[in-house]
Design an enzyme around this catalytic site. Structure first.
Site, mmCIF file in Angstrom:
data_model
loop_
_atom_site.group_PDB
_atom_site.id
_atom_site.type_symbol
_atom_site.label_atom_id
_atom_site.label_comp_id
_atom_site.label_asym_id
_atom_site.label_seq_id
_atom_site.Cartn_x
_atom_site.Cartn_y
_atom_site.Cartn_z
ATOM 1 N N CYS A 37 36.614 -23.858 29.046
ATOM 2 C CA CYS A 37 36.303 -25.143 29.764
ATOM 3 C C CYS A 37 35.110 -24.327 30.818
ATOM 4 O O CYS A 37 34.280 -25.019 31.568
ATOM 5 C CB CYS A 37 37.090 -25.754 30.707
ATOM 6 N N THR A 38 35.701 -23.201 31.492
ATOM 7 C CA THR A 38 34.833 -22.496 32.498
ATOM 8 C C THR A 38 33.357 -22.509 32.186
ATOM 9 O O THR A 38 32.717 -22.436 32.832
ATOM 10 C CB THR A 38 35.563 -21.236 32.826
#
Ligand code: BEZ
Length: 211
Positions: free
Chosen positions: A46-47
């Site tokens: 996600c980052t």
């Protein structure tokens, strides 16, 4: 679980986000929209995804697309996590990260797939037209990061259909010829595409994409 289908009206909602409280429809205005869910804050895939989404800002702007992301984390968590995204991905996250700790929006959009994981959203993508119609849905598992080049390619395709009556054939990319949609007659096609078109079969007509 709600299953949103192509052609459905995108559900409206109010939410707290990292850019303030929004009403989704008001925030979208007359733009196209891309709403993506991510499983959880402070997770590796996600980052990288949200950093990339921020860095594609100009590409989305060129196409008149507003982007927003959502997970079932709260606002305070989103705000803390954005600092990590900006530090590690060389990005400025200025799109809204929607806080959905009560899961209301995730459930409205069917972003929680309990047989995959009952506690987090999957990686959903919803493309929404200016008329608020759902034009594309995609679902990726938590472990597979999305390809934003592909998402931009899809937006280009959706907009070619909406504005030019063109569809895009297999593996189409910008610069390639596109397909004239079947509802356009040859006579209409001659007017719409003055540089002509190739009729490979009566149902398969290719033309340069007008600039
Ligand atoms: C991630 O974003 O890295 C991730 C989140 C949930 C499960 C697996 C990976």
């Amino acid at each position: 679980m709600n299953a949103i289908k192509l052609g459905d009206k995108a559900p409206n909602f109010n939410a707290k986000t990292t850019v303030g409280e929004i009403n989704f429809y008001e925030w979208l205005g007359d733009s196209w929209g891309m709403l993506v869910s991510h499983p959880a804050d402070f997770t590796p895939v996600c980052t990288t995804e949200l950093g990339a989404m921020a860095n594609y800002r100009e590409e989305f702007q060129k196409r008149n697309v507003k982007v927003a992301a959502i997970s079932v984390d709260d606002l305070e968590s989103h705000v803390r996590w954005i600092k990590d995204i900006e530090e590690t991905q060389n990005a400025k996250v200025d799109f809204p990260l929607i806080a959905d700790d009560d899961r209301s929006v995730s459930e409205l959009y069917g972003m929680i797939h309990p047989n995959a994981d009952s506690t987090m959203t999957v990686r959903s993508v919803f493309m929404i037209s200016p008329e608020k119609e759902v034009k594309l849905t995609l679902t990726y598992p938590a472990s597979t990061g999305r390809n934003f080049e592909e998402l931009l390619r899809v937006i280009d395709s959706l907009q070619l259909t909406a504005y030019r009556k063109l569809a895009t054939p297999v593996n189409w990319k910008k610069g390639d010829r596109a397909v004239i949609v079947p509802s356009v007659s040859d006579k209409q096609a001659s007017e719409l595409f003055p540089n002509g078109f190739e009729t490979v079969k009566p149902y398969l007509r290719l033309t340069e994409v007008p600039v």
